[in-house]
Write an enzyme that holds these catalytic residues in place. Sequence first.
Site: not given
Length: 590
Positions: A78, A139
């Site tokens: 990610c 993130h």
Amino acid sequence: MRPRRPLVFMSLVCALLNTCQAHRVHDDKPNIVLIMVDDLGIGDLGCYGNDTMRTPHIDRLAREGVRLTQHISAASLCSPSRSAFLTGRYPIRSGMVSSGNRRVIQNLAVPAGLPLNETTLAALLKKQGYSTGLIGKWHQGLNCDSRSDQCHHPYNYGFDYYYGMPFTLVDSCWPDPSRNTELAFESQLWLCVQLVAIAILTLTFGKLSGWVSVPWLLIFSMILFIFLLGYAWFSSHTSPLYWDCLLMRGHEITEQPMKAERAGSIMVKEAISFLERHSKETFLLFFSFLHVHTPLPTTDDFTGTSKHGLYGDNVEEMDSMVGKILDAIDDFGLRNNTLVYFTSDHGGHLEARRGHAQLGGWNGIYKGGKGMGGWEGGIRVPGIVRWPGKVPAGRLIKEPTSLMDILPTVASVSGGSLPQDRVIDGRDLMPLLQGNVRHSEHEFLFHYCGSYLHAVRWIPKDDSGSVWKAHYVTPVFQPPASGGCYVTSLCRCFGEQVTYHNPPLLFDLSRDPSESTPLTPATEPLHDFVIKKVANALKEHQETIVPVTYQLSELNQGRTWLKPCCGVFPFCLCDKEEEVSQPRGPNEKR
């Protein structure tokens, strides 16, 4: 006076023409909606060959636009993949990599994050007059030195509006049956602490003033009681649920912990509201799904409705949410002047299982998955682009493209300029999308696992149709021949859990897209030539890499004082979602 009339008339005409020209330039800049799903496998969608998963809205988007079948993520996890998407640069250039096993932002208590000197697509579009919004998963870090500095907040990277989850879903986020009970208990406990604190202050002032006679031991005991109470509360809430599973609107935490099963629906409503607020101006909306990452929080309306268990339910719910966003674009009259892009950050997570239930995605015919730096299943993702009247509908492009291409593409369509002080690895997709060129501008793509180079892809410009891929390092599957790393949950990038290849394994993806049979000098006459060509390209590429701090190594260690808190630490549980009004205004910041 009569001769002046033509001059006045001509001046008015010129002014009108200039106004029209300026208006035309503004109209030529499209609105941009970027949709990224989390952990979605390329084989999970109907438009990519799945005939048992229902994804009608994404399939419609593919019919109305261009479908990219060799769309490549710059990383198979990610944080690095998203940093490359935002900056158009390999993660190794920004330092969004690790030389160890922690290859993503670990939690919200680490100072790691996307360096502030990186230029994102949001910052680029903001300079072009776009209103910019991010809704969903971030993130890319949050705090640096204190729990409130928010140095890595989306606002510092060109976004005007933010609502979403600054971290990522983890298994602790859902389900959480005790959440409401603990919120109520915390409220009572905090009231108790406040009353005791008031009593301490009153007794201390009274004793110092001579109004009351109480022993200092009693006062110190009450102070110790508060500290012990706070420590006991903090110690009982060490789960990521309380410190990482939270929602923010702007700079404010609105839910801690969040109700994960409703978060996706709220984000869709936020997206629709954003589209409505900015329907009369040019905007960028980056909608970053929490779906379809484990633990797969799914509403009751979709639970048990698919043929693929909870994962299938979550995918089909995600598709319905995409449909709502697309419908809103139509309803607000934005369809014809809005470029919509759909993708996943990387391949499906093969090792995500609960017993015999598969909780991760399907990567179709491609080997490997999430966490694997070189194998195709970890980095080949869906890629769909729709822009009515500008991009032909129903077109299929097999040429290699990259998530890093989105930054130069939006720069092109918005009239922006790329940064000249750094290497941009992405390429403008518009000539390829519109059919003005036959081949991708990429000749080589480099596939990293953390900071380690695992594979190189070469696309010759000789019309041979070959796509060569050389693997220098491959993960050791656990168990052997299982196709995944089921012992460690994610494959490693280095050490005893990988195999080093010299000479590298060579495949021609045009003939063997599943990477099942390595080529040898005996089976491929061009073997040695290709290996040498790739080695030379790799050497040239490595010479362009400037050493920087690896954000996901030493900086990726938790610090208690960086844990975000919506109240008075450590009493941080809250639910303000119904209380907070949506910010409005020219820059939408709050």
